[in-house]
Design a protein around this motif. Structure first.
Motif, PDB file in Angstrom:
ATOM      1  N   HIS A  41      40.903  45.470  29.120  1.00 50.62           N
ATOM      2  CA  HIS A  41      39.861  44.557  28.664  1.00 50.62           C
ATOM      3  C   HIS A  41      39.057  45.187  27.530  1.00 50.62           C
ATOM      4  O   HIS A  41      38.615  46.344  27.639  1.00 50.62           O
ATOM      5  CB  HIS A  41      38.925  44.195  29.820  1.00 50.62           C
ATOM      6  N   ASP A  42      38.857  44.413  26.460  1.00 52.64           N
ATOM      7  CA  ASP A  42      38.097  44.964  25.338  1.00 52.64           C
ATOM      8  C   ASP A  42      36.596  44.984  25.603  1.00 52.64           C
ATOM      9  O   ASP A  42      35.819  45.472  24.779  1.00 52.64           O
ATOM     10  CB  ASP A  42      38.403  44.205  24.049  1.00 52.64           C
TER      11      ASP A  42
ATOM     12  N   GLY B  46      33.141  46.910  42.462  1.00 55.17           N
ATOM     13  CA  GLY B  46      34.299  46.442  41.710  1.00 55.17           C
ATOM     14  C   GLY B  46      33.883  45.348  40.754  1.00 55.17           C
ATOM     15  O   GLY B  46      33.208  44.396  41.141  1.00 55.17           O
ATOM     16  N   ILE B  47      34.270  45.483  39.489  1.00 58.11           N
ATOM     17  CA  ILE B  47      33.935  44.496  38.468  1.00 58.11           C
ATOM     18  C   ILE B  47      35.217  43.913  37.904  1.00 58.11           C
ATOM     19  O   ILE B  47      36.105  44.652  37.443  1.00 58.11           O
ATOM     20  CB  ILE B  47      33.088  45.112  37.342  1.00 58.11           C
ATOM     21  N   HIS B  48      35.341  42.606  37.977  1.00 54.38           N
ATOM     22  CA  HIS B  48      36.400  41.804  37.376  1.00 54.38           C
ATOM     23  C   HIS B  48      37.797  42.335  37.730  1.00 54.38           C
ATOM     24  O   HIS B  48      38.245  42.151  38.853  1.00 54.38           O
ATOM     25  CB  HIS B  48      36.183  41.705  35.868  1.00 54.38           C
ATOM     26  N   ALA B  49      38.462  43.026  36.801  1.00 56.96           N
ATOM     27  CA  ALA B  49      39.849  43.426  37.024  1.00 56.96           C
ATOM     28  C   ALA B  49      39.995  44.567  38.023  1.00 56.96           C
ATOM     29  O   ALA B  49      41.123  45.027  38.254  1.00 56.96           O
ATOM     30  CB  ALA B  49      40.515  43.798  35.700  1.00 56.96           C
TER      31      ALA B  49
ATOM     32  N   ASP C  56      33.054  32.505  31.826  1.00 58.73           N
ATOM     33  CA  ASP C  56      33.788  33.745  32.046  1.00 58.73           C
ATOM     34  C   ASP C  56      35.267  33.402  32.234  1.00 58.73           C
ATOM     35  O   ASP C  56      35.662  32.227  32.131  1.00 58.73           O
ATOM     36  CB  ASP C  56      33.245  34.499  33.263  1.00 58.73           C
ATOM     37  N   GLU C  57      36.053  34.406  32.504  1.00 57.36           N
ATOM     38  CA  GLU C  57      37.450  34.207  32.881  1.00 57.36           C
ATOM     39  C   GLU C  57      37.497  34.230  34.404  1.00 57.36           C
ATOM     40  O   GLU C  57      37.239  35.269  35.022  1.00 57.36           O
ATOM     41  CB  GLU C  57      38.318  35.329  32.300  1.00 57.36           C
ATOM     42  N   TRP C  58      37.803  33.094  35.001  1.00 52.13           N
ATOM     43  CA  TRP C  58      37.637  32.917  36.438  1.00 52.13           C
ATOM     44  C   TRP C  58      38.929  33.230  37.178  1.00 52.13           C
ATOM     45  O   TRP C  58      39.914  32.498  37.066  1.00 52.13           O
ATOM     46  CB  TRP C  58      37.165  31.500  36.747  1.00 52.13           C
TER      47      TRP C  58
ATOM     48  N   HIS D 237      34.599  39.578  32.419  1.00 51.77           N
ATOM     49  CA  HIS D 237      35.720  39.663  31.464  1.00 51.77           C
ATOM     50  C   HIS D 237      35.219  39.759  30.034  1.00 51.77           C
ATOM     51  O   HIS D 237      35.742  40.532  29.232  1.00 51.77           O
ATOM     52  CB  HIS D 237      36.619  38.431  31.611  1.00 51.77           C
ATOM     53  N   THR D 238      34.207  38.973  29.711  1.00 50.48           N
ATOM     54  CA  THR D 238      33.782  38.853  28.325  1.00 50.48           C
ATOM     55  C   THR D 238      32.762  39.916  27.932  1.00 50.48           C
ATOM     56  O   THR D 238      31.977  40.383  28.756  1.00 50.48           O
ATOM     57  CB  THR D 238      33.158  37.467  28.067  1.00 50.48           C
TER      58      THR D 238
END
Length: 448
Positions: free
Chosen positions: A46-47, A117-120, A171-173, A224-225
């Motif tokens: 993730h960028d 834990g965050i996102h991925a 966000d990316e859900w 994600h963003t």
């Protein structure tokens, strides 16, 4: 009861949640807690990771904890992990730890360590069952980035207490391979009708917490963003999750299922309630009931209860007095509840049998457990009051602090009403999310 001024830290905390004034760092800098941010990726990268690291560092600067960041899995040794109160897996992907490193992290959690834990982080270590249980669920798929309605289910946890009942964000859900609701405590979920691409059949948790094999775990699917990490509401969400993981804030993170709302923050949900005696409760736009004047009682007149688990969230502004009454007969006189029911007290400084967590005038809480579980004035707490026959037990933020058995026929707990007290003009106590689960008469299981 004496009344004192509102603590300055309450205002500071509120400002921090909004991205304004910072909380002071620990008054003992040498004792500042440490957080490790780990962002190694063995799959998609993730960028937004640099923005995420910067955000956690800034939260640490304002929140009084030290932050280290690494992508070197070699730091996962027993000796090094002991330096940290929590490890943040920031959008990690794939297999990032070897067998020895996994073993070290398992030991760290089992000895009381914290996980965020965050996102991925949910797209990580699919073949490591311990990690899958800790994260709560594994990633399955996601639609395009888009806005959605987030339903905030727990508005007492420090990660979500600053939010309205519905949180609008982009966000990316993620869709997940399993639903964590039976194993973890869901803080927020997605309204799948508000966006396209949800695959979890209308029950779609997106943030949760749990006690896991001795440690504390918090996960959020957001992040994600790049824009997420500049959003004050999302930053406050992360800060609350980290504060829970490092033990700076307490919360009830037991799984919670089968409850129905008696008060859900809306005026419509108050139709079954009646005010007895002087004073009142004020309903604010954010769905909070706050006591005013008294001494009176707002009681649920629509029905009585006999065997049940009652949960509610409460917050004192300072050294204030209130309580939750159970087991009393219907009456427009608040003193009837005092004389014929039992009060679970809210009061910071009274004598043991009349202070927070006590069965007022009859049984003190376990003060050691109570003090460790209690959040300070200005922060939300959660009571579970469980009545089974003549037995009354109390949990504070998920910790059992009282166990009392009634022997007075005039105060029988086997049938009665519930209510919340407005104690007096100088006492300001707020309540949210009053819910109940009725239990079989023979039930005597421990807290969920």
């Amino acid at each position: 009861m004496r009344s004192i001024g509102r603590p300055a830290t309450v205002a500071a905390a509120a400002a921090l949640l909004l991205g304004g004034a910072a909380l002071p760092a620990s008054s003992h800098p040498a004792e500042a807690k440490r957080v490790l941010v780990f962002s190694k990726t063995a799959g998609f990268r993730h960028d937004s990771i640099p923005e995420g690291i910067a955000a956690v560092r800034e939260l640490g600067d304002s929140g009084g904890f030290t932050v280290d960041a690494t992508e070197d899995a070699g730091v996962f040794t027993p000796a090094n992990l002991r330096r940290y109160q929590a490890v943040v897996f920031l959008s990690t992907t794939g297999d990032v730890l070897d067998t020895a490193q996994q073993r070290a992290f398992e030991g760290y959690i089992r000895h009381g360590g914290g996980y965020v834990g965050i996102h991925a982080a949910a797209d990580t270590e699919y073949d490591w069952a311990f990690y899958g249980g800790l994260a709560g669920a594994y990633f399955q798929s996601h639609p395009a980035i888009q806005p959605a309605h987030v339903n905030v289910e727990d508005r007492a946890h420090p990660a979500t207490s600053h939010l309205a009942a519905t949180w609008e964000r982009t966000d990316e859900w993620y869709n997940y391979r399993s639903n964590p609701r039976e194993r973890a405590h869901v803080l927020a979920s997605l309204d799948e009708s508000s966006y396209t691409g949800g695959t979890m059949n209308g029950d779609h948790p997106i943030a949760w917490c749990q006690s896991y094999q001795g440690g504390r775990a918090f996960y959020t699917g957001g992040g994600h963003t790049k824009e997420s990490y500049a959003d004050p509401a999302f930053r406050a969400h992360l800060l609350g999750g980290i504060r829970y993981a490092i033990g700076d804030a307490q919360a009830d993170c037991r799984p919670e299922n089968g409850y129905r709302a008696l008060f859900d923050g809306t005026a419509a949900s108050l139709t079954g309630w009646q005010q007895a005696g002087p004073g009142s409760f004020t309903l604010s736009d954010d769905g909070t009931l706050t006591s005013s004047g008294g001494m009176g009682l707002l009681w649920y007149a629509a029905s009585g209860f006999s065997s049940y688990s009652l949960k509610l969230d409460w917050k004192a502004a300072g050294d204030d007095n209130s309580g939750v009454f159970v087991g009393f007969p219907p009456s427009d006189d608040p003193w009837s509840a005092v004389d014929h029911g039992y009060e679970i007290q809210i009061d910071a400084t009274d004598v043991p049998e009349k202070t927070t967590g006590s069965v007022y005038g009859f049984r003190s809480a376990d003060l050691g457990k109570r003090d460790r579980a209690l959040n300070p004035p200005g922060e939300w707490n959660t009571y579970e009051i469980r009545v089974e026959g003549e037995r009354l037990r109390v949990w504070l933020n998920g910790v059992q602090i009282n166990d009392f058995t009634n022997t007075d026929p005039a105060r029988s707990l086997t049938d009665g009403h519930i209510g919340i007290q407005n104690h007096g003009a100088d006492d300001q106590v707020s309540f949210r999310n009053i819910r109940i689960k009725e239990l079989p008469a023979a039930a005597a299981s421990p807290g969920e």
